[in-house]
Design a protein around this motif. Structure first.
Motif, PDB file in Angstrom:
ATOM      1  N   MET A 252      56.213  44.414  51.107  1.00 14.98           N
ATOM      2  CA  MET A 252      56.992  43.938  49.969  1.00 14.98           C
ATOM      3  C   MET A 252      58.484  44.178  50.182  1.00 14.98           C
ATOM      4  O   MET A 252      59.321  43.345  49.807  1.00 14.98           O
ATOM      5  CB  MET A 252      56.504  44.605  48.687  1.00 14.98           C
ATOM      6  CG  MET A 252      55.051  44.297  48.327  1.00 14.98           C
ATOM      7  SD  MET A 252      54.682  42.524  48.313  1.00 14.98           S
ATOM      8  CE  MET A 252      55.696  41.974  46.932  1.00 14.98           C
TER       9      MET A 252
ATOM     10  N   GLU B  79      52.533  33.236  47.736  1.00 17.90           N
ATOM     11  CA  GLU B  79      53.154  32.810  46.478  1.00 17.90           C
ATOM     12  C   GLU B  79      54.668  32.695  46.617  1.00 17.90           C
ATOM     13  O   GLU B  79      55.307  31.910  45.899  1.00 17.90           O
ATOM     14  CB  GLU B  79      52.815  33.805  45.367  1.00 17.90           C
ATOM     15  CG  GLU B  79      51.367  33.729  44.890  1.00 17.90           C
ATOM     16  CD  GLU B  79      51.014  34.854  43.929  1.00 17.90           C
ATOM     17  OE1 GLU B  79      51.912  35.661  43.604  1.00 17.90           O
ATOM     18  OE2 GLU B  79      49.841  34.931  43.512  1.00 17.90           O
ATOM     19  N   GLU B  80      55.238  33.465  47.543  1.00 14.81           N
ATOM     20  CA  GLU B  80      56.678  33.419  47.783  1.00 14.81           C
ATOM     21  C   GLU B  80      57.052  32.330  48.785  1.00 14.81           C
ATOM     22  O   GLU B  80      58.211  32.230  49.206  1.00 14.81           O
ATOM     23  CB  GLU B  80      57.164  34.778  48.296  1.00 14.81           C
ATOM     24  CG  GLU B  80      57.128  35.884  47.262  1.00 14.81           C
ATOM     25  CD  GLU B  80      58.134  35.656  46.144  1.00 14.81           C
ATOM     26  OE1 GLU B  80      59.239  35.152  46.427  1.00 14.81           O
ATOM     27  OE2 GLU B  80      57.812  35.977  44.979  1.00 14.81           O
TER      28      GLU B  80
ATOM     29  N   ARG C 227      50.000  37.240  47.653  1.00 16.14           N
ATOM     30  CA  ARG C 227      51.339  37.442  47.073  1.00 16.14           C
ATOM     31  C   ARG C 227      52.422  36.908  48.011  1.00 16.14           C
ATOM     32  O   ARG C 227      53.407  36.298  47.553  1.00 16.14           O
ATOM     33  CB  ARG C 227      51.557  38.940  46.825  1.00 16.14           C
ATOM     34  CG  ARG C 227      52.915  39.269  46.203  1.00 16.14           C
ATOM     35  CD  ARG C 227      53.008  38.727  44.783  1.00 16.14           C
ATOM     36  NE  ARG C 227      54.315  38.997  44.191  1.00 16.14           N
ATOM     37  CZ  ARG C 227      55.369  38.209  44.331  1.00 16.14           C
ATOM     38  NH1 ARG C 227      55.265  37.079  45.036  1.00 16.14           N
ATOM     39  NH2 ARG C 227      56.521  38.504  43.766  1.00 16.14           N
TER      40      ARG C 227
ATOM     41  N   ARG D 215      45.035  40.629  48.316  1.00 17.05           N
ATOM     42  CA  ARG D 215      46.074  40.366  47.309  1.00 17.05           C
ATOM     43  C   ARG D 215      47.454  40.310  47.945  1.00 17.05           C
ATOM     44  O   ARG D 215      48.304  39.511  47.530  1.00 17.05           O
ATOM     45  CB  ARG D 215      46.029  41.435  46.215  1.00 17.05           C
ATOM     46  CG  ARG D 215      47.070  41.227  45.122  1.00 17.05           C
ATOM     47  CD  ARG D 215      46.873  39.895  44.405  1.00 17.05           C
ATOM     48  NE  ARG D 215      47.968  39.628  43.460  1.00 17.05           N
ATOM     49  CZ  ARG D 215      48.657  38.510  43.433  1.00 17.05           C
ATOM     50  NH1 ARG D 215      48.395  37.528  44.281  1.00 17.05           N
ATOM     51  NH2 ARG D 215      49.618  38.332  42.551  1.00 17.05           N
TER      52      ARG D 215
END
Length: 264
Positions: free
Chosen positions: A91, A120-121, A117, A113
């Motif tokens: 992250m 999603e970016e 994630r 996950r």
């Protein structure tokens, strides 16, 4: 961000994060050869408790491949602090906005996950894990490569380092000579062609490969005994027709494929 092709690999910067507890060191040669097809490994980090002896095989190859080891103590027995450390770093790297994609090397479904994630970016996620990897993690990646393939591609390296198997994995990894090629999913490939073909039934081979990967991230011609998708197509002349055709938009040529029935 769309999947990068090998032609654009020089401009694609990737962060490679390896879960040492769930990846054998014997894949290292094949791993980075595979990653080089998709881009530049700008960051290479590997996570584990390096005070323990079971990561000894990884210690032997870290310097040769410029992989940065990240120490993570197991604070509580039965709890995997390594996973948390890798996720936090992922992250942090994501928010630098310096990367086009991530390579997550693990067979652990806990990273499902994280993969979702990152996508999603708008980043591309390449997963690397053993064939026992749970399907949710496989599906969460844009593309997933089974490490048994990498071990097969690096057969000579395996012979030179017979003690390279990770002691953290009591199950012996399949050796190249022991792997049985799966039956090629020709009906599935034919259906994808039907879904995206032009009025004459033709589909550019590159577009076919991209659509297959979108539907099945773990699809790889090497699983079926072929080096490339084109080789798999050629091996099934009764089902597919392959032809080199001009590409009007570029003035060059490309391979096109169609179902044999469409040629009637």
């Amino acid at each position: 961000m769309a999947n990068k092709t090998p032609q654009s690999a020089q401009q694609t910067h990737l962060a490679v994060l390896i879960d040492a507890d769930n990846a054998p060191a014997a894949i290292v040669e094949g791993l980075f050869e595979e990653i080089a097809k998709y881009g530049i490994a700008s960051v290479k980090r590997i996570y584990g408790d390096w005070t323990l002896p079971n990561l000894g095989s990884w210690k032997k190859v870290l310097l040769d491949h410029s992989i940065q080891p990240i120490q993570q103590f197991a604070y509580t027995k039965g709890k995997n602090a390594t996973d948390s450390s890798l996720i936090i770093d992922a992250m942090d790297l994501l928010y630098t906005r310096r990367f086009d994609g991530f390579c997550l090397v693990s067979s652990d479904s806990d990273f499902t996950r994280l993969a979702a994630r990152l996508r999603e970016e708008g980043l591309t996620v390449y997963g690397f894990g053993e064939e026992k990897t749970p399907s949710p993690f496989v599906s969460a990646c844009d593309k997933f490569i089974y490490t048994e393939i990498l071990r097969a591609d690096a057969k000579e390296h395996d012979k030179q380092t017979p003690d390279s198997a990770d002691d953290a994995h009591p199950e012996p990894a399949k050796q190249p000579s022991q792997r049985k090629n799966q039956k090629a999913p020709v009906e599935f490939i034919g259906k994808v062609i039907d879904d995206i073909d032009d009025e004459d039934g033709w589909v550019q081979l590159g577009a076919l490969g991209s659509n297959i990967t979108k539907l099945r991230p773990a699809f790889d011609a090497r699983l079926y005994g072929f080096k490339k998708l084109s080789d798999l197509i050629r091996a099934n002349p009764q089902r597919f027709e392959l032809q080199t055709k001009a590409v009007s938009s570029t003035g060059g040529e490309a391979l096109y494929v169609r179902n044999r029935k469409a040629a009637r």
